[in-house]
Write a protein that holds these residues in place. Sequence first.
Motif, PDB file in Angstrom:
ATOM      1  N   ARG A  78     -11.047  32.445  -4.354  1.00 56.07           N
ATOM      2  CA  ARG A  78     -12.408  32.652  -4.836  1.00 56.07           C
ATOM      3  C   ARG A  78     -12.442  34.002  -5.534  1.00 56.07           C
ATOM      4  O   ARG A  78     -12.554  35.044  -4.892  1.00 56.07           O
ATOM      5  CB  ARG A  78     -13.394  32.586  -3.672  1.00 56.07           C
ATOM      6  CG  ARG A  78     -13.418  31.204  -3.016  1.00 56.07           C
ATOM      7  CD  ARG A  78     -14.253  31.192  -1.758  1.00 56.07           C
ATOM      8  NE  ARG A  78     -14.308  29.850  -1.176  1.00 56.07           N
ATOM      9  CZ  ARG A  78     -14.934  29.549  -0.044  1.00 56.07           C
ATOM     10  NH1 ARG A  78     -15.570  30.512   0.622  1.00 56.07           N
ATOM     11  NH2 ARG A  78     -14.934  28.319   0.415  1.00 56.07           N
ATOM     12  N   SER A  79     -12.359  33.942  -6.838  1.00 56.96           N
ATOM     13  CA  SER A  79     -12.087  35.154  -7.603  1.00 56.96           C
ATOM     14  C   SER A  79     -13.313  35.996  -7.898  1.00 56.96           C
ATOM     15  O   SER A  79     -13.187  37.124  -8.345  1.00 56.96           O
ATOM     16  CB  SER A  79     -11.399  34.789  -8.923  1.00 56.96           C
ATOM     17  OG  SER A  79     -10.174  34.145  -8.669  1.00 56.96           O
ATOM     18  N   VAL A  80     -14.497  35.468  -7.693  1.00 50.96           N
ATOM     19  CA  VAL A  80     -15.706  36.227  -8.023  1.00 50.96           C
ATOM     20  C   VAL A  80     -16.682  36.185  -6.842  1.00 50.96           C
ATOM     21  O   VAL A  80     -17.711  35.529  -6.900  1.00 50.96           O
ATOM     22  CB  VAL A  80     -16.367  35.695  -9.308  1.00 50.96           C
ATOM     23  CG1 VAL A  80     -15.616  36.157 -10.529  1.00 50.96           C
ATOM     24  CG2 VAL A  80     -16.444  34.164  -9.303  1.00 50.96           C
ATOM     25  N   PRO A  81     -16.365  36.857  -5.737  1.00 46.11           N
ATOM     26  CA  PRO A  81     -17.250  36.889  -4.570  1.00 46.11           C
ATOM     27  C   PRO A  81     -18.640  37.370  -4.968  1.00 46.11           C
ATOM     28  O   PRO A  81     -18.761  38.194  -5.889  1.00 46.11           O
ATOM     29  CB  PRO A  81     -16.569  37.884  -3.629  1.00 46.11           C
ATOM     30  CG  PRO A  81     -15.156  37.950  -4.102  1.00 46.11           C
ATOM     31  CD  PRO A  81     -15.183  37.698  -5.572  1.00 46.11           C
ATOM     32  N   PRO A  82     -19.703  36.864  -4.309  1.00 44.61           N
ATOM     33  CA  PRO A  82     -19.694  35.995  -3.132  1.00 44.61           C
ATOM     34  C   PRO A  82     -19.649  34.504  -3.452  1.00 44.61           C
ATOM     35  O   PRO A  82     -19.839  33.682  -2.558  1.00 44.61           O
ATOM     36  CB  PRO A  82     -21.012  36.347  -2.451  1.00 44.61           C
ATOM     37  CG  PRO A  82     -21.920  36.639  -3.611  1.00 44.61           C
ATOM     38  CD  PRO A  82     -21.059  37.337  -4.635  1.00 44.61           C
TER      39      PRO A  82
END
Length: 209
Positions: A78-82
Motif C-alpha cells: 500500500r504505497s500511499v497510506p492511509p
Amino acid sequence: MASGEHPGEAVTAEASDTARWTKATVYPDMWVDPDDDPRETDTQPVDERGILLDYLRSYRLTFEMKCAGLNAEQMARRSVPPSTMSLLGLVRHLTEDERHLRRVMAGEDAPKLYRTEEDRDGDFNGAVADQAVVDEAWRAWRAEIESTDRFLAGVTDLATRNAGFSDYGPEPGGQVQLRDILVAQIAEYARHCGHADLLRERIDGRVGQ
C-alpha cells in the motif's frame, strides 16, 4: 549503483528513495519501445463497437503491464497510506468489475468474489502479500475477462439493453445500453491505470505510458 537503478535501462530522475527508470530506449517516457508494445496492432477499428472494444483491450493490457515483474510483497504494498489501495487490490477490484458487467448486461448469476456486506472493501482488504493470493487474483481476472469477451462476442448491437439489475445512473433498476456499460468499463480501467502509474513508481521507480 543507486538504490532502485536498473542496469541497461534509462534512469531519468530521482523520486524519493527510488530512481525513475524505464525499459524504453526510443522515448524515455514510455513503458517499452513501440516495437515491443503488445497494445500496438495492425488493425484500425472503424466503427463504434470496434473502437470501444479496442480501448477496453488496450487499457486491460496497460494495467497488466503496470504490474509486470513484481513479487507478492510489491503487489500487495500500500504505497500511499492511509489508503488500502495496492496493485493486487486493483487486480481483485477489476475482476469484480468484469463480473459486474456481465451481471448487469447478461443477467448472469455471478456473485461477488471478494466483497461482502460485512466487508465492502474486501477486494482491497484481502489483498495480502501471499503468492498464492496473487496467483489466484490473476487467474480470476483472466477468467473473468474471457467470460466478458465471450458475452461481448455474441452481442453486436450496442443498443442492447440490460437483462440484469442495473445499478448505474440515478435510478437503480433502470434500463441501460451496452454502449453505456462499455464506456463505464473503459473509464474504470483508465482511472485505475492512473492509480497503477503512481503505485508502480512508488514501488520501484518504473515509469511510462
